[in-house]
Design an enzyme around this catalytic site. Structure first.
Site, PDB file in Angstrom:
ATOM      1  N   PHE A  94     -15.482   5.108   7.059  1.00 43.94           N
ATOM      2  CA  PHE A  94     -14.071   5.379   6.799  1.00 43.94           C
ATOM      3  C   PHE A  94     -13.664   5.115   5.348  1.00 43.94           C
ATOM      4  O   PHE A  94     -12.509   5.355   4.971  1.00 43.94           O
ATOM      5  CB  PHE A  94     -13.176   4.566   7.754  1.00 43.94           C
ATOM      6  CG  PHE A  94     -13.358   3.067   7.676  1.00 43.94           C
ATOM      7  CD1 PHE A  94     -12.752   2.324   6.666  1.00 43.94           C
ATOM      8  CD2 PHE A  94     -14.119   2.397   8.626  1.00 43.94           C
ATOM      9  CE1 PHE A  94     -12.903   0.946   6.587  1.00 43.94           C
ATOM     10  CE2 PHE A  94     -14.280   1.006   8.557  1.00 43.94           C
ATOM     11  CZ  PHE A  94     -13.666   0.290   7.531  1.00 43.94           C
ATOM     12  N   GLU A 143      -8.972 -11.748  -6.968  1.00 47.45           N
ATOM     13  CA  GLU A 143      -8.110 -10.561  -6.821  1.00 47.45           C
ATOM     14  C   GLU A 143      -6.915 -10.599  -7.787  1.00 47.45           C
ATOM     15  O   GLU A 143      -6.506  -9.568  -8.309  1.00 47.45           O
ATOM     16  CB  GLU A 143      -7.636 -10.440  -5.367  1.00 47.45           C
ATOM     17  CG  GLU A 143      -8.790 -10.107  -4.429  1.00 47.45           C
ATOM     18  CD  GLU A 143      -8.390  -9.976  -2.961  1.00 47.45           C
ATOM     19  OE1 GLU A 143      -7.233 -10.292  -2.614  1.00 47.45           O
ATOM     20  OE2 GLU A 143      -9.247  -9.558  -2.166  1.00 47.45           O
ATOM     21  N   TYR A 165     -12.671  -3.249  -2.381  1.00 49.64           N
ATOM     22  CA  TYR A 165     -13.141  -3.074  -0.993  1.00 49.64           C
ATOM     23  C   TYR A 165     -14.667  -3.007  -0.959  1.00 49.64           C
ATOM     24  O   TYR A 165     -15.236  -2.234  -0.175  1.00 49.64           O
ATOM     25  CB  TYR A 165     -12.499  -1.835  -0.370  1.00 49.64           C
ATOM     26  CG  TYR A 165     -11.039  -2.025   0.016  1.00 49.64           C
ATOM     27  CD1 TYR A 165     -10.596  -3.185   0.667  1.00 49.64           C
ATOM     28  CD2 TYR A 165     -10.099  -1.029  -0.230  1.00 49.64           C
ATOM     29  CE1 TYR A 165      -9.256  -3.356   1.017  1.00 49.64           C
ATOM     30  CE2 TYR A 165      -8.758  -1.193   0.131  1.00 49.64           C
ATOM     31  CZ  TYR A 165      -8.347  -2.360   0.761  1.00 49.64           C
ATOM     32  OH  TYR A 165      -7.030  -2.529   1.128  1.00 49.64           O
ATOM     33  N   ASN A 201      -1.875   0.506   6.839  1.00 50.49           N
ATOM     34  CA  ASN A 201      -1.298  -0.703   7.444  1.00 50.49           C
ATOM     35  C   ASN A 201      -0.449  -1.542   6.472  1.00 50.49           C
ATOM     36  O   ASN A 201      -0.423  -2.764   6.529  1.00 50.49           O
ATOM     37  CB  ASN A 201      -2.403  -1.530   8.115  1.00 50.49           C
ATOM     38  CG  ASN A 201      -3.496  -1.912   7.140  1.00 50.49           C
ATOM     39  OD1 ASN A 201      -3.406  -1.598   5.954  1.00 50.49           O
ATOM     40  ND2 ASN A 201      -4.513  -2.597   7.622  1.00 50.49           N
ATOM     41  N   HIS A 260      -1.929  -5.327   1.797  1.00 51.38           N
ATOM     42  CA  HIS A 260      -3.168  -6.096   1.625  1.00 51.38           C
ATOM     43  C   HIS A 260      -2.793  -7.518   1.264  1.00 51.38           C
ATOM     44  O   HIS A 260      -1.881  -7.740   0.463  1.00 51.38           O
ATOM     45  CB  HIS A 260      -4.036  -5.510   0.492  1.00 51.38           C
ATOM     46  CG  HIS A 260      -5.095  -6.487   0.046  1.00 51.38           C
ATOM     47  ND1 HIS A 260      -6.296  -6.625   0.710  1.00 51.38           N
ATOM     48  CD2 HIS A 260      -5.098  -7.419  -0.937  1.00 51.38           C
ATOM     49  CE1 HIS A 260      -6.996  -7.592   0.134  1.00 51.38           C
ATOM     50  NE2 HIS A 260      -6.296  -8.099  -0.877  1.00 51.38           N
ATOM     51  N   ARG A 320       2.600  -6.005   9.769  1.00 53.59           N
ATOM     52  CA  ARG A 320       1.878  -4.854  10.339  1.00 53.59           C
ATOM     53  C   ARG A 320       2.338  -4.579  11.773  1.00 53.59           C
ATOM     54  O   ARG A 320       2.482  -3.431  12.185  1.00 53.59           O
ATOM     55  CB  ARG A 320       0.377  -5.118  10.286  1.00 53.59           C
ATOM     56  CG  ARG A 320      -0.189  -4.996   8.867  1.00 53.59           C
ATOM     57  CD  ARG A 320      -1.604  -5.518   8.802  1.00 53.59           C
ATOM     58  NE  ARG A 320      -2.263  -5.247   7.534  1.00 53.59           N
ATOM     59  CZ  ARG A 320      -3.415  -5.781   7.182  1.00 53.59           C
ATOM     60  NH1 ARG A 320      -4.052  -6.629   7.996  1.00 53.59           N
ATOM     61  NH2 ARG A 320      -3.955  -5.493   6.013  1.00 53.59           N
ATOM     62  N   LYS A 341       0.828  -1.201   0.000  1.00 56.62           N
ATOM     63  CA  LYS A 341       0.000   0.000   0.000  1.00 56.62           C
ATOM     64  C   LYS A 341       0.871   1.264   0.000  1.00 56.62           C
ATOM     65  O   LYS A 341       2.077   1.209   0.296  1.00 56.62           O
ATOM     66  CB  LYS A 341      -0.896  -0.020   1.242  1.00 56.62           C
ATOM     67  CG  LYS A 341      -1.886  -1.196   1.294  1.00 56.62           C
ATOM     68  CD  LYS A 341      -2.765  -1.092   2.539  1.00 56.62           C
ATOM     69  CE  LYS A 341      -3.800  -2.188   2.586  1.00 56.62           C
ATOM     70  NZ  LYS A 341      -4.772  -1.981   3.705  1.00 56.62           N
TER      71      LYS A 341
END
Ligand code: IDP
Ligand code: MG
Length: 153
Positions: free
Chosen positions: A57, A126, A49, A112, A115, A102, A9
């Site tokens: 959020f 994915e 997501y 974090n 993924h 993490r 990320k």
């Protein structure tokens, strides 16, 4: 062999932790069969997501995921999905166990670092979401017989 999808990320890319995380995954013995840098957009994030789109959020999460390019990786190994989730640690970096990616590298429940697919079924979906078939390389490394015993393969 099972495959899983990892995204490094923006919290990983911006902080200069790509090498650190790739090193941990490689040293564990996960075989890298696809890797590229991509800029995510709102469309792919709403898909990726989907289970979080209605959460308050989500806008902050989406903005955070678009802040820099991400590194997408396809990793291969026996039980690769479970192994990578364990290396990843729980969602909130402040609560994740020390020794996990993490737990060692993040102080945030959102920023974090990584993924990782949460099931073999989602991993398949994915991998297709982020890689074209010709971007996945199904080679086996020369060290395979020292990574697994004969009866495991
Ligand atoms: P996971 O990444 O550990 O599988 P998910 O529940 O699938 O966790 O959530 C996906 C991502 O959404 C998390 O990695 C994190 O970046 C973000 N996220 C999840 N829950 C929260 C939250 O309560 N506040 C802020 N961000 C969150
Ligand atoms: Mg998840």
């Amino acid at each position: 062999m099972e495959k899983t999808l990892v995204l490094l990320k923006p919290s990983c890319v911006d902080r200069g932790l790509i090498g650190e995380v790739v090193n941990r995954l490689e040293k564990k013995g996960l075989i890298i069969c696809g890797m590229k840098m991509i800029q995510l957009d709102e469309k792919i994030l709403r898909e990726h997501y989907a289970h979080l789109v209605d959460r308050p959020f989500f806008p902050v999460l989406a903005a955070g995921m678009m802040a820099t390019p991400v590194v997408a990786m396809c990793l291969k190994g026996l039980d690769a999905v479970e192994v990578v989730r364990k290396l990843t640690g729980s969602t909130n970096g402040r609560k994740a166990d020390p020794g996990t990616i993490r737990g060692d590298l993040s102080m945030s429940g959102s920023q974090n670092i990584i993924h990782a697919s949460d099931s073999p079924e989602n991993a398949e979906i994915e991998i297709k979401r982020f890689f074209r078939p010709e971007e996945i390389f199904d080679y086996m490394p020369a060290y395979l017989k020292f990574l697994y015993s004969e009866d495991e393969l």
